[in-house]
Design a protein around this motif. Structure first.
Motif, short mmCIF file in Angstrom:
data_model
loop_
_atom_site.label_atom_id
_atom_site.label_comp_id
_atom_site.label_asym_id
_atom_site.label_seq_id
_atom_site.Cartn_x
_atom_site.Cartn_y
_atom_site.Cartn_z
N UNK A 33 18.36 10.38 -6.81
CA UNK A 33 17.24 11.07 -7.48
C UNK A 33 15.93 10.30 -7.28
N UNK A 34 15.97 8.99 -7.45
CA UNK A 34 14.77 8.17 -7.28
C UNK A 34 14.27 8.23 -5.84
N UNK A 35 15.19 8.11 -4.88
CA UNK A 35 14.81 8.15 -3.46
C UNK A 35 14.22 9.51 -3.11
N UNK A 36 14.84 10.60 -3.58
CA UNK A 36 14.35 11.95 -3.28
C UNK A 36 12.99 12.22 -3.91
N UNK A 66 2.86 9.38 -0.36
CA UNK A 66 2.48 9.01 1.00
C UNK A 66 3.19 7.73 1.40
N UNK A 67 4.54 7.78 1.45
CA UNK A 67 5.35 6.62 1.82
C UNK A 67 6.43 7.04 2.80
N UNK A 68 6.95 6.06 3.50
CA UNK A 68 8.04 6.27 4.45
C UNK A 68 9.01 5.11 4.27
N UNK A 69 10.29 5.42 4.06
CA UNK A 69 11.30 4.40 3.91
C UNK A 69 11.84 4.02 5.29
#
Length: 181
Positions: free
Chosen positions: A167-170, A176-179
């Protein structure tokens, strides 16, 4: 035990300083770091005056830069103890800058510092109780109570929040971030 109480007014302190070119940043405004240094000094003076002990900065709770300060302006900082715990105090500070030529005054900064009184051995020292003498003192005290509750709630949330959950990751897709790990 005979508990000592002091009024908010007994903690009042102000300092004024002319802003010089050496205090400015690359854009010609007074450097925020210089202002922070002055804020810490007046918070120390205010808390020490009220408590009768040497005080240390426990946290800088709020620093709101509202308007820039110009070189040549006279800056006045006004501080008072707004809240007391057993050894801690929250000091509220208002920063105003006056244009010396026009006498125009602008509110530039509002800040809140948590200070802790220390005895001669470096241990926490008890601070006097606070006498709230008017509605402004009461408003400031109750605002501090609310801020403390919000801070505790935030700390609790951070302790139990699972940053790695699906849930946190989604939830990051809206930012405006990219993992990349």
């Amino acid at each position: 035990m005979n508990r000592i109480f002091k009024t908010v007014a007994s903690s009042d302190i102000s300092i004024s300083q002319l802003m010089l070119p050496s205090h400015s940043n690359f854009s010609g405004k007074i450097h925020g770091g210089f202002v922070l240094s002055l804020l810490d000094q007046i918070a120390f003076a205010c808390a020490s005056k009220f408590s009768g002990n040497y005080c240390v900065t426990a946290s800088v709770d709020t620093v709101n830069f509202l308007n820039p300060i110009e070189v040549g302006e006279l800056v006045t900082m006004k501080a008072s103890v707004n809240y007391v715990g057993s050894s801690s105090m929250i000091v509220g500070i208002k920063v105003e800058a006056e244009n010396i030529r026009t006498a125009q005054i602008k509110h530039c900064n509002s800040s809140y510092f948590t200070m802790v009184a220390k005895d001669s051995d470096g241990n926490k020292a008890a601070v006097p109780g606070l006498i709230l003498s008017n509605s402004n003192d009461l408003r400031r005290f109750l605002n501090c109570v609310k801020q403390i509750a919000l801070k505790k709630e935030k700390d609790l949330h951070e302790e139990i929040f699972d940053y790695t959950s699906k849930e946190a990751i989604n939830s990051l897709t809206k930012y405006n971030v990219k993992l990349e790990f």
